[in-house]
Design an enzyme around this catalytic site. Structure first.
Site, PDB file in Angstrom:
ATOM      1  N   ASP A 233       0.847  -1.193   0.000  1.00 36.43           N
ATOM      2  CA  ASP A 233       0.000   0.000   0.000  1.00 36.43           C
ATOM      3  C   ASP A 233       0.885   1.247   0.000  1.00 36.43           C
ATOM      4  O   ASP A 233       2.008   1.222   0.496  1.00 36.43           O
ATOM      5  CB  ASP A 233      -0.895  -0.016   1.240  1.00 36.43           C
ATOM      6  CG  ASP A 233      -2.023   0.999   1.150  1.00 36.43           C
ATOM      7  OD1 ASP A 233      -2.252   1.556   0.055  1.00 36.43           O
ATOM      8  OD2 ASP A 233      -2.680   1.245   2.178  1.00 36.43           O
ATOM      9  N   GLN A 264       0.233  11.856  -5.171  1.00 33.00           N
ATOM     10  CA  GLN A 264       0.133  12.073  -3.729  1.00 33.00           C
ATOM     11  C   GLN A 264       1.437  11.722  -3.006  1.00 33.00           C
ATOM     12  O   GLN A 264       1.429  11.450  -1.805  1.00 33.00           O
ATOM     13  CB  GLN A 264      -1.025  11.264  -3.143  1.00 33.00           C
ATOM     14  CG  GLN A 264      -2.390  11.689  -3.662  1.00 33.00           C
ATOM     15  CD  GLN A 264      -3.532  11.024  -2.909  1.00 33.00           C
ATOM     16  OE1 GLN A 264      -3.819  11.337  -1.765  1.00 33.00           O
ATOM     17  NE2 GLN A 264      -4.195  10.094  -3.578  1.00 33.00           N
ATOM     18  N   ARG A 610      -9.105  16.864  -0.234  1.00 30.48           N
ATOM     19  CA  ARG A 610      -9.619  16.497   1.099  1.00 30.48           C
ATOM     20  C   ARG A 610     -11.083  16.914   1.244  1.00 30.48           C
ATOM     21  O   ARG A 610     -11.779  16.449   2.158  1.00 30.48           O
ATOM     22  CB  ARG A 610      -8.820  17.182   2.216  1.00 30.48           C
ATOM     23  CG  ARG A 610      -7.329  16.847   2.316  1.00 30.48           C
ATOM     24  CD  ARG A 610      -7.056  15.375   2.278  1.00 30.48           C
ATOM     25  NE  ARG A 610      -6.780  14.939   0.908  1.00 30.48           N
ATOM     26  CZ  ARG A 610      -6.770  13.673   0.510  1.00 30.48           C
ATOM     27  NH1 ARG A 610      -7.054  12.714   1.363  1.00 30.48           N
ATOM     28  NH2 ARG A 610      -6.509  13.357  -0.745  1.00 30.48           N
TER      29      ARG A 610
END
Length: 763
Positions: A233, A264, A610
């Protein structure tokens, strides 16, 4: 050849596949061979990863003990275990290789510790133990620890270990980074000492296993045969050591599935290398690349704004996020006059959200640097807005701020023993526990404060040598600072005190990201002092702030850095301080150039995504930095926002909010968003006022590539001496007019500087 596996013992679809979209299903069912799952923000990558793990067990492709599943945090590992447990039951208990990189490496290392000179019961040192050991080596090497701090060496060694470098790999150039070329030598001494102590630090857990796998092919073969499938992950956050470790383990079977998002990758300062995910297909030829692009979190406008910004990065793997959610509100881009106005504006908007019955738990303020939180904390304390700091301490609770305040308290109040005790050996002055104990004994015997006892003990032989000399300098400095306090402005006194005490130099010498943040916080502390009439008034304010603790269970606005916000989501997100030099960070640009700029842009992408329903970006025309007002220009990221996804304004006419505060006939200001009209509260006619809230702001940003333009021409219906009303400050008389900025003497608030659009003429 990728193989699509299916359950052979059930006609019905297994539960772990229900609700998955086609790309998620493909990620689950493509089991053999290398797979790269590019998972954009909010695209349900955890659901896909969990289902894939359940599928491998459910279809008996592998026993639970034959699957290596690596996460970055214990929280993520627990969540994965719980989710898989709900899908496959007790089988999850047989998964010994599901955990963080460090936890799994530690388990391996205990099995093979003797191969690197350790015993299986080795100790894992914490940071304090590591620093203590390094300091011993530095002192033994006769190196000036003040000039070359222990933390700098610790940080350098951590970088080397993250890169998979053992002492023999450190060349002269790398060694020069500490103590004029002695870095490599000290690294070797440190590793030797750790072996003698039967200990290792966190970096060793992976580094030792990397060495073992490289030099003992039988051990490598054992694990290559054991792990039929490997799942990773947050692959974009791997460092070199983790990357090399994974690649070795996966080379035989090549059944490795990595989930991540190159857009990211925001942790290069921790050693993460975005290149690892970018070169996956080169490392594993023939890899299947699956893109998860359907976003389940945000509205189309939010995704469009984020995608527009990140598209300016080069070398991306590429993806296009989309959603079936209703169009929602456009991203708001707001220009304000200065930092205090930014905090006031955000406070007003959040208060309106609360009055409409929306929970404060669904509101977040994201900052680029921790020092930005101070302005919001002070404002929220003043207006009674509950808040919490995530990923750090409240501003006045941070260690460096407490130290600085302790110095100021000693100057302000000689009898403050707690403050004196805190700073007597900070920074280090060679005053050990015994010396401090003698000062305490004299204070108790004479019934005097510690500071007084310290001055008196200098006339005795209780202390000798360096300790007496150091204490004498401190006592003399405190007396001199007290004299200065009678004539020098208290903010300037604080600047000089922090410099002359050696406290600032202590962090300047560290040359680490953490030390830089502490220095920024100290600068913000000094700036905050300028708003108060005296040192005593400021310290009283701090005491009141420290005493203000809301109920832990009450809804609270969340304030945190963008880094801390990764993986989280909120209905409404305020993105503040979007100005050049602050975001993107000038320090990052100076140190890393284009590479750092692209990481800053990825931070912007993370920040925008977000938000579920509303994202508000705010930039100020002026910031006070190191006591000086500086003009600011909007962040280049503001210019990169696609025009079709944003509403831009600098002020709201008549003090109007993003959504009208007087919608007394509307139960939920977000109702239109939920129904998919694309018209949220900021688009509506104000109920019962007979006026319309314009979708076009009173003043707009004329150029996003230059300083924010507030306009030079003010209202022509205002004049000196006129009585006006301001929603926050009440009634007052205009004292000065400068374009569209007013100086007003308010009846209860004193003189304030405000924008003319925020006042109304007294009826």
């Amino acid at each position: 050849m990728n193989q699509i596996a299916h359950s052979s013992d059930a006609q019905a679809e297994p539960p772990y596949l229900r609700g998955l979209n086609p790309p998620q299903r493909e990620a689950v069912l493509t089991t053999d061979g290398p797979v790269l799952i590019i998972a954009g923000a909010g695209t349900g990558k955890t659901a896909a990863l969990t289902a894939r793990l359940a599928h491998l067990i459910f279809t008996k492709k592998a026993w639970p003990s034959e699957i290596l599943s690596v996460t970055f945090t214990n929280k993520a590992a627990r969540e994965m275990r719980e989710r898989v447990g709900r899908l496959v039951g007790d089988a999850v208990e047989g998964m010994p290789w599901l955990g963080t990189f460090h936890a799994i490496a530690a388990k391996m290392l205990r099995r093979h510790a003797e191969l690197v000179g350790l015993q299986s019961n080795f100790t894992i040192l914490d940071t304090d133990d590591q620093l203590r050991l390094l300091k011993q080596l530095i002192l033994a090497a006769d190196i000036d620890e003040k000039r070359f701090p222990t933390r700098s060496l610790a940080g350098l060694i951590d970088q080397w270990k993250n890169k998979g470098l053992v002492p023999a790999d450190i060349d002269a150039g790398e060694s020069e980074r500490y103590a004029n070329g002695r870095g490599g030598e000290l690294y070797q001494q440190y590793q030797t000492r750790l072996i003698a102590l039967n200990a290792c630090d966190f970096g060793d857990l992976l580094l030792h296993m990397l060495v073992i796998l490289k030099t003992h092919r039988d051990v490598l073969a054992q694990y290559q045969q054991r792990f039929k499938y490997i799942m990773v992950d947050e692959y974009q956050d791997t460092n070199s050591s983790q990357y090399l470790w994974l690649r070795l383990l996966a080379q035989e079977r090549k059944n490795i599935a990595c989930v991540g998002d190159d857009d990211q990758s925001i942790y290069s300062w921790r050693g993460a290398q975005v290149e690892n995910i970018l070169k996956f297909e080169r490392d594993f030829p023939g890899a299947k690349v699956i893109r998860l692009e359907q976003n389940y979190r945000s509205t189309p406008h939010i995704l469009g704004a984020a995608s527009g910004v990140i598209a300016n990065n080069g070398g991306r793997l590429g993806k296009q996020l989309w959603t079936e959610r209703d169009v929602g509100e456009k991203v708001k881009v707001i220009g304000v006059w200065d930092g205090p106005e930014e905090a006031r504006r955000v406070g007003e908007e959040i208060d309106i959200v609360r009055r409409f019955g929306k929970s404060l738990d669904e509101v977040a303020i994201l900052v680029r640097a921790q020092h930005q939180t101070r302005e919001f904390e002070d404002r929220f304390i003043a207006i009674g807005m509950p808040y919490k700091i995530v990923g750090g301490f409240r501003f006045y609770e941070r260690a460096e701020i407490r130290d600085a305040l302790a110095y100021l308290r000693v100057v302000n109040q000689p009898a403050d023993d707690l403050a004196f005790e805190r700073i007597v050996n900070v920074p280090k002055r060679g005053l050990g526990d015994k010396a401090v104990a003698r000062i305490h004994q004299l204070a108790r015997a004479t019934g005097t404060p510690l500071a007084t006892a310290a001055a008196r003990i200098l006339d005795t032989d209780e202390l000798t040598g360096a300790a007496k000399k150091s204490l004498g300098r401190l006592v003399g400095d405190i007396a001199r600072w007290r004299d200065m306090a009678t004539s020098l402005p208290h903010a300037e006194l604080a600047r000089q005190l922090l410099d002359e005490s050696g406290y600032t130099a202590m962090y300047q010498a560290e040359k680490s990201v953490e030390a830089t943040g502490r220095l920024e916080n100290l600068s913000e502390l000094v700036r905050a002092m300028e708003e108060y009439d005296s040192l005593g008034a400021f310290l009283e304010h701090v005491s009141l702030v420290m005493d203000n603790e809301g109920g832990a269970q009450d809804p609270q606005v969340t304030i945190m850095t963008i880094h801390a916000a990764k993986g989280l989501e909120y209905d409404t997100v305020f993105l503040v301080g979007w100005e050049e030099g602050l975001f993107p960070s000038q320090r990052s640009l100076d140190e890393g150039g284009v590479k750092s700029l692209e990481e800053e842009r990825r931070l912007a992408y993370v920040a925008i995504t977000r938000a579920r329903r509303l994202a508000v970006i705010i930039h100020a025309a002026n910031r006070r930095i190191y006591g000086q007002w500086n003009s600011s220009i909007p962040s280049r990221f503001v210019a990169e926002l696609p025009a079709e996804h944003i509403d831009t304004e600098t002020t709201m006419s008549g003090g109007a909010s993003l959504w009208q505060a007087n919608w007394s006939d509307r139960a939920d200001p977000f109702a239109d968003v939920a129904r998919g009209t694309g018209r949220g509260p900021g688009w509506q006619r104000a109920s019962g006022t007979g006026s319309t809230f314009s979708t076009k702001p009173a003043r707009v940003v004329e150029s996003r590539s230059s300083a924010i333009s507030l306009g030079n021409k003010g209202r022509d219906d205002l004049s000196l001496g006129m009585r006006v009303f301001h929603q926050k400050f009440g009634y007052g008389a205009i004292a000065e007019i400068e374009g569209n900025k007013l100086e007003i003497d308010f009846e209860t608030s004193g003189r304030k500087r405000v924008m003319d659009s925020f006042v109304t003429i007294n009826p």
